[in-house]
Enzyme design. Structure first.
Site, PDB file in Angstrom:
ATOM      1  N   ASN A  91      -1.641   3.454  11.315  1.00 11.05           N
ATOM      2  CA  ASN A  91      -0.725   3.622  10.190  1.00 11.05           C
ATOM      3  C   ASN A  91       0.664   3.042  10.450  1.00 11.05           C
ATOM      4  O   ASN A  91       1.343   2.599   9.528  1.00 11.05           O
ATOM      5  CB  ASN A  91      -0.598   5.116   9.867  1.00 11.05           C
ATOM      6  CG  ASN A  91       0.530   5.394   8.901  1.00 11.05           C
ATOM      7  OD1 ASN A  91       0.402   5.205   7.698  1.00 11.05           O
ATOM      8  ND2 ASN A  91       1.668   5.840   9.425  1.00 11.05           N
ATOM      9  N   ALA A  92       1.103   3.040  11.705  1.00 11.60           N
ATOM     10  CA  ALA A  92       2.486   2.652  12.014  1.00 11.60           C
ATOM     11  C   ALA A  92       2.796   1.246  11.516  1.00 11.60           C
ATOM     12  O   ALA A  92       1.999   0.321  11.702  1.00 11.60           O
ATOM     13  CB  ALA A  92       2.729   2.738  13.520  1.00 11.60           C
ATOM     14  N   GLY A  93       3.943   1.106  10.885  1.00 11.34           N
ATOM     15  CA  GLY A  93       4.344  -0.196  10.382  1.00 11.34           C
ATOM     16  C   GLY A  93       5.840  -0.262  10.164  1.00 11.34           C
ATOM     17  O   GLY A  93       6.542   0.744  10.214  1.00 11.34           O
ATOM     18  N   ILE A  95       8.856  -2.103   7.678  1.00  8.12           N
ATOM     19  CA  ILE A  95       9.109  -2.849   6.446  1.00  8.12           C
ATOM     20  C   ILE A  95      10.598  -3.031   6.189  1.00  8.12           C
ATOM     21  O   ILE A  95      11.003  -3.546   5.168  1.00  8.12           O
ATOM     22  CB  ILE A  95       8.453  -2.136   5.242  1.00  8.12           C
ATOM     23  CG1 ILE A  95       8.414  -3.049   4.003  1.00  8.12           C
ATOM     24  CG2 ILE A  95       9.169  -0.810   4.946  1.00  8.12           C
ATOM     25  CD1 ILE A  95       7.706  -2.459   2.823  1.00  8.12           C
ATOM     26  N   GLY A 153      11.060 -11.982  -0.579  1.00  7.58           N
ATOM     27  CA  GLY A 153      11.853 -11.435   0.517  1.00  7.58           C
ATOM     28  C   GLY A 153      11.028 -10.735   1.573  1.00  7.58           C
ATOM     29  O   GLY A 153      11.571 -10.062   2.449  1.00  7.58           O
ATOM     30  N   TYR A 157       6.840  -9.437   6.525  1.00  6.09           N
ATOM     31  CA  TYR A 157       6.010  -8.255   6.291  1.00  6.09           C
ATOM     32  C   TYR A 157       4.662  -8.630   5.694  1.00  6.09           C
ATOM     33  O   TYR A 157       3.607  -8.195   6.168  1.00  6.09           O
ATOM     34  CB  TYR A 157       6.752  -7.286   5.373  1.00  6.09           C
ATOM     35  CG  TYR A 157       5.989  -6.034   5.049  1.00  6.09           C
ATOM     36  CD1 TYR A 157       5.825  -5.027   6.001  1.00  6.09           C
ATOM     37  CD2 TYR A 157       5.428  -5.839   3.791  1.00  6.09           C
ATOM     38  CE1 TYR A 157       5.129  -3.867   5.715  1.00  6.09           C
ATOM     39  CE2 TYR A 157       4.732  -4.688   3.489  1.00  6.09           C
ATOM     40  CZ  TYR A 157       4.586  -3.705   4.448  1.00  6.09           C
ATOM     41  OH  TYR A 157       3.883  -2.560   4.155  1.00  6.09           O
ATOM     42  N   PRO A 187      -1.938  -0.020   0.349  1.00  9.21           N
ATOM     43  CA  PRO A 187      -1.190   0.795  -0.619  1.00  9.21           C
ATOM     44  C   PRO A 187      -0.240  -0.054  -1.457  1.00  9.21           C
ATOM     45  O   PRO A 187       0.152  -1.161  -1.072  1.00  9.21           O
ATOM     46  CB  PRO A 187      -0.403   1.766   0.271  1.00  9.21           C
ATOM     47  CG  PRO A 187      -0.981   1.638   1.640  1.00  9.21           C
ATOM     48  CD  PRO A 187      -1.516   0.243   1.721  1.00  9.21           C
ATOM     49  N   ILE A 190       4.363   3.733  -2.939  1.00 13.35           N
ATOM     50  CA  ILE A 190       4.090   5.096  -2.508  1.00 13.35           C
ATOM     51  C   ILE A 190       5.410   5.822  -2.224  1.00 13.35           C
ATOM     52  O   ILE A 190       6.246   5.341  -1.451  1.00 13.35           O
ATOM     53  CB  ILE A 190       3.210   5.120  -1.234  1.00 13.35           C
ATOM     54  CG1 ILE A 190       1.930   4.300  -1.457  1.00 13.35           C
ATOM     55  CG2 ILE A 190       2.898   6.548  -0.830  1.00 13.35           C
ATOM     56  CD1 ILE A 190       0.999   4.836  -2.518  1.00 13.35           C
TER      57      ILE A 190
END
Length: 249
Positions: A91-93, A95, A153, A157, A187, A190
């Site tokens: 899950n780690a990300g 942005i 932009g 990511y 996703p 969210i």
């Protein structure tokens, strides 16, 4: 509905808050023993405490997933504390680096790759061989609608999230004959973090359901893909977007 994952060991990265925390709580409610990894060790331990206070089994660990040696050490601790990892939720990300290509700093590009892509690789690699040896496992990688559609932009990511999709599908092929599935979640908007964006209202208007999603919407999808009932689903990219990826007008 019994998902058939009671007593399975679930590893969740980025579990100190938001999506990762919701993932941990939902899997704990299904009876999993949960290992929560986060750069914020205190936050990981708080999520674990919330689970154990409710009668579940969980441990929190501080870990920088960019460092392969650190990840391997933590996975060893998890195996001693909770057992071999059956479910891996990457899950780690990151942005927070948003810039047009013309303004992108090389260091920010590298940071996105290190966290979102290399971090996912490090954690998955550390548990994947064990899953294959035991002939059962679930790998869930966190992609994004930006990885499918691009984003203004968001060159860094979006690139990492498309990379995550390619990585997930390759892992699916390598695990398929050993009872290990791998799927990606993509996703959309969210909450509650999405509301911090200055473009929040504009983004929500692109959602067919005209409302942001909640972390639990993503967590419930992850729980299903982790389940015994999802045994025949692998290499898939499940969008949890409220229809943001549809043509709306």
């Amino acid at each position: 509905m019994d998902l058939g994952i009671r007593d399975r060991v679930a590893l969740i990265t980025g579990g100190a808050r938001s999506l990762g925390r919701a993932d941990a709580l939902v899997l704990a409610a299904e009876g999993c023993r949960v290992a929560i990894l986060d750069l914020n060790e205190e936050g990981a331990e708080e999520t674990a405490k919330e689970i154990t206070t409710g009668g579940g089994a969980a441990r929190g660990y501080g870990c920088d997933i960019r460092e392969a040696a650190a990840v391997a050490d933590i996975v060893g601790r998890i195996e001693r504390d909770l057992g071999s990892v059956d479910l891996c939720v990457d899950n780690a990300g990151f942005i927070y680096t948003v810039a047009q290509l013309k303004d992108m700093r090389d260091d920010d590009w590298a940071l996105n790759l290190a966290v979102n892509l290399t971090g996912t690789y490090n954690v998955t690699k550390a548990v994947f061989s064990g899953m294959r040896e035991r002939r059962w496992g679930r790998v869930i990688c966190m992609a994004s609608i930006a990885g499918l559609m691009g984003g203004f932009g968001q060159t860094a990511y979006a690139t990492t999230k498309m990379g995550v999709i390619g990585f997930t599908r390759s892992v699916a092929l390598e695990g398929a004959r050993y009872g290990v599935t791998a799927n990606a979640i993509a996703p959309g908007i969210i909450g509650p973090n999405a509301s911090l964006s200055p473009m929040y209202e504009r983004m929500v208007k692109r959602v067919a359901l005209q409302v942001e999603g909640a972390p639990e919407d993503v967590a419930d999808a992850i729980a299903f893909l982790c389940s015994a009932r999802a045994r025949y689903i692998t290499g898939a990219v499940l969008t949890v977007t409220g229809g943001m990826d549809l043509f709306t007008f």
